[in-house]
Design an enzyme around this catalytic site. Sequence first.
Site, PDB file in Angstrom:
ATOM      1  CB  ALA A 135      33.346-109.610 -53.675  1.00  0.00           C
ATOM      2  CG  ASP A 165      41.580-110.768 -60.617  1.00  0.00           C
ATOM      3  OD1 ASP A 165      40.904-110.154 -61.454  1.00  0.00           O
ATOM      4  OD2 ASP A 165      42.134-111.865 -60.842  1.00  0.00           O
ATOM      5  CB  VAL A 166      38.110-109.868 -54.976  1.00  0.00           C
ATOM      6  CG1 VAL A 166      37.685-111.340 -55.138  1.00  0.00           C
ATOM      7  CG2 VAL A 166      37.845-109.377 -53.568  1.00  0.00           C
ATOM      8  CB  THR A 177      48.826-118.006 -72.616  1.00  0.00           C
ATOM      9  OG1 THR A 177      48.662-117.031 -71.566  1.00  0.00           O
ATOM     10  CG2 THR A 177      49.781-119.081 -72.142  1.00  0.00           C
ATOM     11  CD  GLU A 231      45.431-112.674 -67.998  1.00  0.00           C
ATOM     12  OE1 GLU A 231      45.495-112.144 -66.861  1.00  0.00           O
ATOM     13  OE2 GLU A 231      45.811-113.834 -68.244  1.00  0.00           O
ATOM     14  CE  LYS A 271      44.263-117.723 -58.900  1.00  0.00           C
ATOM     15  NZ  LYS A 271      43.305-116.703 -59.271  1.00  0.00           N
ATOM     16  CE1 TYR A 288      41.038-120.960 -59.527  1.00  0.00           C
ATOM     17  CE2 TYR A 288      42.932-122.400 -59.861  1.00  0.00           C
ATOM     18  CZ  TYR A 288      42.326-121.166 -60.018  1.00  0.00           C
ATOM     19  OH  TYR A 288      42.986-120.166 -60.651  1.00  0.00           O
TER      20      TYR A 288
HETATM   21  C1  2GW Z   1      36.013-117.097 -61.056  1.00  0.00           C
HETATM   22  C2  2GW Z   1      36.386-118.336 -61.570  1.00  0.00           C
HETATM   23  C3  2GW Z   1      35.716-119.507 -61.204  1.00  0.00           C
HETATM   24  C4  2GW Z   1      34.665-119.403 -60.313  1.00  0.00           C
HETATM   25  C5  2GW Z   1      34.296-118.178 -59.822  1.00  0.00           C
HETATM   26  C6  2GW Z   1      34.946-117.008 -60.196  1.00  0.00           C
HETATM   27  C7  2GW Z   1      34.546-115.725 -59.649  1.00  0.00           C
HETATM   28  C8  2GW Z   1      35.267-114.583 -59.962  1.00  0.00           C
HETATM   29  C9  2GW Z   1      33.481-115.626 -58.725  1.00  0.00           C
HETATM   30  O1  2GW Z   1      32.759-116.598 -58.381  1.00  0.00           O
HETATM   31  N1  2GW Z   1      33.182-114.416 -58.164  1.00  0.00           N
HETATM   32  C10 2GW Z   1      33.901-113.311 -58.467  1.00  0.00           C
HETATM   33  O2  2GW Z   1      33.636-112.241 -57.924  1.00  0.00           O
HETATM   34  N2  2GW Z   1      34.917-113.381 -59.401  1.00  0.00           N
HETATM   35  C11 2GW Z   1      35.647-112.142 -59.752  1.00  0.00           C
HETATM   36  O3  2GW Z   1      36.363-112.307 -60.957  1.00  0.00           O
HETATM   37  C12 2GW Z   1      36.682-111.846 -58.660  1.00  0.00           C
HETATM   38  O4  2GW Z   1      36.867-110.446 -58.546  1.00  0.00           O
HETATM   39  C13 2GW Z   1      37.913-112.505 -59.218  1.00  0.00           C
HETATM   40  O5  2GW Z   1      39.107-112.016 -58.654  1.00  0.00           O
HETATM   41  C14 2GW Z   1      37.760-112.188 -60.704  1.00  0.00           C
HETATM   42  C15 2GW Z   1      38.558-113.102 -61.655  1.00  0.00           C
HETATM   43  O6  2GW Z   1      38.407-114.456 -61.274  1.00  0.00           O
HETATM   44  P1  2GW Z   1      39.653-115.257 -60.647  1.00  0.00           P
HETATM   45  O7  2GW Z   1      40.386-114.328 -59.747  1.00  0.00           O
HETATM   46  O8  2GW Z   1      39.167-116.524 -60.035  1.00  0.00           O
HETATM   47  O9  2GW Z   1      40.450-115.640 -61.922  1.00  0.00           O
HETATM   48  P2  2GW Z   1      42.077-115.618 -62.137  1.00  0.00           P
HETATM   49  O10 2GW Z   1      42.771-115.270 -60.885  1.00  0.00           O
HETATM   50  O11 2GW Z   1      42.442-116.892 -62.806  1.00  0.00           O
HETATM   51  O12 2GW Z   1      42.136-114.403 -63.105  1.00  0.00           O
HETATM   52  C16 2GW Z   1      42.820-114.113 -64.290  1.00  0.00           C
HETATM   53  O13 2GW Z   1      42.080-114.564 -65.428  1.00  0.00           O
HETATM   54  C17 2GW Z   1      40.724-114.071 -65.483  1.00  0.00           C
HETATM   55  C18 2GW Z   1      40.102-114.567 -66.778  1.00  0.00           C
HETATM   56  O14 2GW Z   1      40.064-115.962 -66.813  1.00  0.00           O
HETATM   57  C19 2GW Z   1      40.668-112.558 -65.433  1.00  0.00           C
HETATM   58  O15 2GW Z   1      41.216-112.000 -66.598  1.00  0.00           O
HETATM   59  C20 2GW Z   1      41.442-112.057 -64.229  1.00  0.00           C
HETATM   60  O16 2GW Z   1      41.473-110.631 -64.228  1.00  0.00           O
HETATM   61  C21 2GW Z   1      42.861-112.593 -64.267  1.00  0.00           C
HETATM   62  O17 2GW Z   1      43.560-112.163 -63.107  1.00  0.00           O
HETATM   63 MN    MN Z   2      42.402-113.633 -59.638  1.00  0.00          MN
END
Ligand code: 2GW
Ligand code: MN
Length: 296
Positions: free
Chosen positions: A66, A156-157, A190, A246, A288, A290
């Site tokens: 986190a 993931d969080v 992908t 991933e 999300k 974003y």
């Molecule tokens: C991530 C993207 C853009 C901006 C911030 C962050 C971010 C991620 C952050 O600011 N702080 C943080 O703690 N994280 C951690 O990374 C958090 O645990 C989060 O759940 C994880 C992955 O980012 P997330 O959840 O936004 O990306 P997803 O849901 O698109 O995740 C998939 O793809 C990722 C790679 O692009 C990873 O492989 C992830 O495990 C996938 O579920």
């Molecule tokens: Mn995620």
Amino acid sequence: MEKCHSESETNLDSSVDASLNLQSRPDVQTCTYWKAAIIWEGMFDPRLYDEMHKMKGSSVALTVFAVGRYLDAYLHTFLNSAEQHFMVGLPVTYYVFTDMPEKVPNIKLSPLRSMKVIKVEKNSRWQDVSMMRMKSISDVIESDIRHHCTHVFCFDVDQVFTGRFGSEALGDSVALLHAHYYHLPKYFYTYDRNPNSKAYMETGDFYYHAAIFGGSWKNVKALTEACYQGIMEDKQNNVEALWHDESHLNKYMLLHKPSKVLSPEYCWDTSIGFRRDIQVTRLLWAPKYYDTLRTP
Ligand code: 2GW
Ligand code: MN
């Protein structure tokens, strides 16, 4: 009913699953060609799994990151819901990685459960926040987890537990079917298709979601080390895999088949809508944001 059963020593999980009377389900694939079970609701007796893991003394490390705005946005709900649903009855240690340890919410934990907070630096690129998790996880397995826990699950969080996520999910090496791809032909997966990346693969078995992976501490250490190495080699060669960590996870799982696979019930996205084969949801994708969370 057809059983997913392996006598081979390389997949101890499937012999255990067979001895605990894991059932099949007619409407979904419940076994990989290498005889790993794919776990769906209705296949297992939760009590048998819980009893066995208590008897064996299984204990679980949950790692979660986190960093930056993700702390306020997601961590409280994630941890609170994990208290309700994740490995209830087994010893669990949360390993929370954050750049702001002082802001980690104070949550009342059940007996047998504890939390360790680990400070990490905030990477400026979000791709690096995500990818560098591999390095931090392998380091903490070496320094701490391997002395205290038999199994590790990495999350993931941005998700919320909504149903049992229990000991039936424990195994030597555990991967998750991605909710958006499990029903699609392989053509749509992908994977990273750039031959210059270490994550390159033309085709594979499934498209796995990196939001959850796990296994024995030894296997998760090997996995996170290998993925981190691939990520660093890519950096030296000035390439980045399509879906970052991933993509590297999918490549690793192609070369080292998981001994257990989780159905998308273990990480469902409600925006997909109704699916007959999803009989329970155990963990849901959180919204999300974003626009607010991903802008610098
Ligand atoms: C991530 C993207 C853009 C901006 C911030 C962050 C971010 C991620 C952050 O600011 N702080 C943080 O703690 N994280 C951690 O990374 C958090 O645990 C989060 O759940 C994880 C992955 O980012 P997330 O959840 O936004 O990306 P997803 O849901 O698109 O995740 C998939 O793809 C990722 C790679 O692009 C990873 O492989 C992830 O495990 C996938 O579920
Ligand atoms: Mn995620």
